[in-house]
Scaffold this active site. Sequence first.
Site, PDB file in Angstrom:
ATOM      1  N   ARG A  33     -14.024  -8.101   0.060  1.00 21.41           N
ATOM      2  CA  ARG A  33     -13.360  -7.696   1.312  1.00 21.41           C
ATOM      3  C   ARG A  33     -12.810  -6.258   1.191  1.00 21.41           C
ATOM      4  O   ARG A  33     -12.262  -5.858   0.181  1.00 21.41           O
ATOM      5  CB  ARG A  33     -12.226  -8.673   1.591  1.00 21.41           C
ATOM      6  CG  ARG A  33     -11.361  -8.339   2.811  1.00 21.41           C
ATOM      7  CD  ARG A  33     -10.096  -7.603   2.417  1.00 21.41           C
ATOM      8  NE  ARG A  33      -9.219  -7.386   3.571  1.00 21.41           N
ATOM      9  CZ  ARG A  33      -8.148  -6.608   3.536  1.00 21.41           C
ATOM     10  NH1 ARG A  33      -7.818  -5.980   2.433  1.00 21.41           N
ATOM     11  NH2 ARG A  33      -7.398  -6.450   4.609  1.00 21.41           N
ATOM     12  N   ILE A  34     -13.003  -5.492   2.231  1.00 18.55           N
ATOM     13  CA  ILE A  34     -12.460  -4.129   2.284  1.00 18.55           C
ATOM     14  C   ILE A  34     -11.536  -4.047   3.495  1.00 18.55           C
ATOM     15  O   ILE A  34     -11.897  -4.492   4.590  1.00 18.55           O
ATOM     16  CB  ILE A  34     -13.605  -3.098   2.401  1.00 18.55           C
ATOM     17  CG1 ILE A  34     -14.436  -3.108   1.104  1.00 18.55           C
ATOM     18  CG2 ILE A  34     -13.061  -1.698   2.670  1.00 18.55           C
ATOM     19  CD1 ILE A  34     -15.752  -2.376   1.221  1.00 18.55           C
ATOM     20  N   GLY A  83      -0.479  -2.479   6.313  1.00 20.27           N
ATOM     21  CA  GLY A  83      -0.310  -3.727   7.053  1.00 20.27           C
ATOM     22  C   GLY A  83      -1.556  -4.590   6.912  1.00 20.27           C
ATOM     23  O   GLY A  83      -2.378  -4.379   6.016  1.00 20.27           O
ATOM     24  N   TRP A  84      -1.665  -5.532   7.797  1.00 24.12           N
ATOM     25  CA  TRP A  84      -2.789  -6.471   7.762  1.00 24.12           C
ATOM     26  C   TRP A  84      -4.034  -5.713   8.233  1.00 24.12           C
ATOM     27  O   TRP A  84      -4.253  -5.513   9.432  1.00 24.12           O
ATOM     28  CB  TRP A  84      -2.452  -7.644   8.674  1.00 24.12           C
ATOM     29  CG  TRP A  84      -3.395  -8.797   8.587  1.00 24.12           C
ATOM     30  CD1 TRP A  84      -4.616  -8.834   7.977  1.00 24.12           C
ATOM     31  CD2 TRP A  84      -3.166 -10.092   9.136  1.00 24.12           C
ATOM     32  NE1 TRP A  84      -5.166 -10.073   8.116  1.00 24.12           N
ATOM     33  CE2 TRP A  84      -4.310 -10.874   8.814  1.00 24.12           C
ATOM     34  CE3 TRP A  84      -2.134 -10.678   9.865  1.00 24.12           C
ATOM     35  CZ2 TRP A  84      -4.420 -12.201   9.216  1.00 24.12           C
ATOM     36  CZ3 TRP A  84      -2.249 -12.002  10.262  1.00 24.12           C
ATOM     37  CH2 TRP A  84      -3.385 -12.752   9.934  1.00 24.12           C
ATOM     38  N   THR A 105       0.833  -1.212   0.000  1.00 24.07           N
ATOM     39  CA  THR A 105       0.000   0.000   0.000  1.00 24.07           C
ATOM     40  C   THR A 105       0.862   1.254   0.000  1.00 24.07           C
ATOM     41  O   THR A 105       1.977   1.239   0.509  1.00 24.07           O
ATOM     42  CB  THR A 105      -0.868  -0.038   1.276  1.00 24.07           C
ATOM     43  OG1 THR A 105      -1.789  -1.104   1.138  1.00 24.07           O
ATOM     44  CG2 THR A 105      -1.607   1.255   1.526  1.00 24.07           C
TER      45      THR A 105
END
Length: 346
Positions: free
Chosen positions: A240-241, A264-265, A212
């Site tokens: 999925r968002i 990140g996750w 990202t």
Amino acid sequence: MKKTFFLFTLSILILSCNKQKESSNPQKTNEFAIIIHGGAGTILKKNMTPEKEAAYKAKLKEAITVGYNILKSGGTSIDAVEKTIHIMENSPLFNAGKGAVFTHNETNEMDASIMNGKNLNAGAVAGVTDVKNPISAARKVMTNSNHVLLSGKGASIFAKEQGLEIVEPSYFFTEKRFKSLQKIKEKEKTALDHNSKSAFYDPEIKDSKFGTVGCVALDKKGNITAGTSTGGMTNKRWNRIGDSPIIGSGTYANNKTCGVSSTGWGEYFIRTQVAYDISAQMEYQNKSLKEATKDVIQNKLTKLGGTGGVIALDKNGNMSFEFNTAGMYRASMDNEGELIIKIYKN
Ligand code: ASP
């Protein structure tokens, strides 16, 4: 008696105002500044070629210089953030725009958000498949709509109506990201054969690379803007968002405190409200930027099992990179034009 009480109260008030002034440190480190990231994760020197490393550093430098020049010439932090993110969205190196990762269905679904610290206005898009620069769509949502978050087809229609560039979804195809999807699907198949959960929830996700992109800028007028743009996580499904379009998780800005962009996750960043928590710790606990970012990433996020990091910039121009992964593509420039570019932990 009344007069004495009045004078006593007044002096207490004056004393406490002075104390607040002191602790909010009116001293500016930088009149203007900019900080960016291109994702965190298991980024190890041993897996990197000198050419690849040079390519990442050159792109980070190109991107941050665009924003720096806008700020230096008196432009707004909103313009600086949008134009800087464009450079990274248009590069296949990062998981945003052109380099977006693939979903389980072999499509690219992108999320982005932007927030203005002056008035707490914000805009975001989620799951867009044909907007060339999702960060611009987020900006249009912020400035030209009554909404904060638009998703899917509706977000694309809005972007088109706003005159933004719409491309064929095939524009986002890159061989490298497609191969990564196939590799994960292969692993998933093996995992399913062994009756375990789908690979998307595989604990190995914590060792992923999160590519990202994000940018936070402080302009000469003291306004902070933060923005984030992503393709999400490889093999994501069911629309999925992640955290990137969620204000308070992936992005937050408040002129009273700071601006933050996360990578990140995403699920963990939503659960811990990473970006807002950093601002809140500064506002309510009077913490410095460094103390707040450190607590949220190294303590709260890590304890929960989340991985990733943030870039943050406060109202006085102090900057902080904080992550709990092996590396994070990152760069900063202060008002003197001093450039820092780093990839690995040290
Ligand atoms: N935070 C993003 C997401 O979960 C992924 C990333 O940072 O690369 O969608």
